[in-house]
Design an enzyme around this catalytic site. Structure first.
Site, PDB file in Angstrom:
ATOM      1  N   GLY A   1      74.587  29.904  44.794  1.00  0.00           N
ATOM      2  CA  GLY A   1      74.899  28.821  43.862  1.00  0.00           C
ATOM      3  C   GLY A   1      75.572  29.365  42.618  1.00  0.00           C
TER       4      GLY A   1
ATOM      5  N   LYS B   1      79.131  22.955  33.869  1.00  0.00           N
ATOM      6  CA  LYS B   1      79.677  24.281  34.151  1.00  0.00           C
ATOM      7  C   LYS B   1      80.832  24.235  35.156  1.00  0.00           C
ATOM      8  CE  LYS B   1      75.542  27.045  33.137  1.00  0.00           C
ATOM      9  NZ  LYS B   1      74.611  28.072  33.690  1.00  0.00           N
TER      10      LYS B   1
ATOM     11  N   THR C   1      76.447  24.315  29.385  1.00  0.00           N
ATOM     12  CA  THR C   1      75.338  24.325  30.333  1.00  0.00           C
ATOM     13  C   THR C   1      75.403  23.075  31.208  1.00  0.00           C
ATOM     14  OG1 THR C   1      72.958  24.694  30.537  1.00  0.00           O
ATOM     15  CG2 THR C   1      73.671  23.239  28.763  1.00  0.00           C
TER      16      THR C   1
END
Length: 277
Positions: free
Chosen positions: A134, A71, A67
């Site tokens: 994104g 990433k 996370t």
């Protein structure tokens, strides 16, 4: 109970206080009698590259959940990346393979697509609009392309991000029709809000809901509330909707399969999870 035989799945990120995955995976492992554990590991960005490879020298580790803020960095630190991760430009899972190599994948989009299918909506041949290019939006676009959508519309307030995503999609899916720069939802079968809009009171809606067709399937990625103003407005138009937490729970069976554990359903995971949204 953690034992000397327990299989480790690391949960890598920083800070760890907001991690929810251990409270979903670990109760399910316990319920099924699987000797495995998801363990939060707080790793700062400046330490991540040096930490990752030694971590996978542990004899009892099978993989990792990844996370923020790691990433994107993960893509350049593993031996191979999946198509979804390559298009997204980021990864949220790493598998240690038998030959010692590391494979990275991205499951945010897979969770969205599985949620659609569970609700009886097949993406194949559909026209889909993804607002937000994104990390999450890119992952959803990649999985929709992999699921066989007929056309994709991409919009982001940063036009360069949307254009770059379109280029990555074209490299992997050259036959896919991709349009960039417009967020008019008219004519689309699937519309996804992959932006932060909806997290704060008073946020504008990501698209003009008056232009949504009543047969449109509308999805959300915001997790702070189940029915965001955008989803509420879409339901008033007669649209079928998918809440943000559906994407979260639906991707976990894909993770389990990736790591070689028995799969399950989002419903069963919700029943044993020890968190509330």
């Amino acid at each position: 109970m953690i034992s000397g035989r327990t299989t480790l799945i690391a949960h890598l990120g920083y800070p760890t206080e907001s991690f929810r995955a251990p409270m979903i995976y670990n109760p399910w492992f316990e319920e099924c009698g699987i000797d495995a554990v998801v363990m939060p590991m707080g790793v700062k960005a400046e330490d991540y590259a040096a930490f990752l490879r030694p971590l996978f020298r542990l004899s009892n580790i099978r993989g990792a959940l990844v996370t923020m803020p790691h990433k994107v960095a993960t893509i350049g630190l593993v031996d191979e990346v999946s198509t979804a991760a390559a298009i997204a430009g980021s990864a949220n899972a790493i598998l240690l393979r038998e030959d010692g190599s590391l494979l990275a994948d991205m499951f945010d989009g897979e969770g969205f697509v599985r949620g659609m299918r569970r609700k009886g909506r097949d993406p194949r041949g559909a026209r889909a609009l993804v607002v937000g290019a994104g990390g999450v939006g890119s992952a959803i676009a990649a999985s929709l392309a992999g699921a066989g959508v007929g056309a994709l519309g991409l919009f982001d307030i940063d036009g360069h991000s949307a254009a770059a995503l379109a280029d990555r999609l074209a490299r992997h899916y050259p036959a896919l029709e991709v349009a960039v720069g417009q967020r008019d939802p008219a004519g689309y079968d699937v519309v996804v809000n992959a932006t932060p809009l909806g997290m704060k009171p008073g946020d504008p809606l990501p698209v003009d809901v008056a232009r949504l067709g009543p047969d449109c399937f509308v999805g959300e990625v915001v997790l702070t509330q189940e029915i965001t103003p955008f989803l509420a407005a879409a339901r008033e138009r007669g649209c079928a909707v998918q809440v943000g937490t559906d994407m979260l729970f639906e991707q976990i069976p894909a993770y389990l399969e990736f790591f070689g554990f028995p799969s399950t359903t989002a419903e069963k995971l919700r029943q044993v999870a020890r968190i509330r949204y």
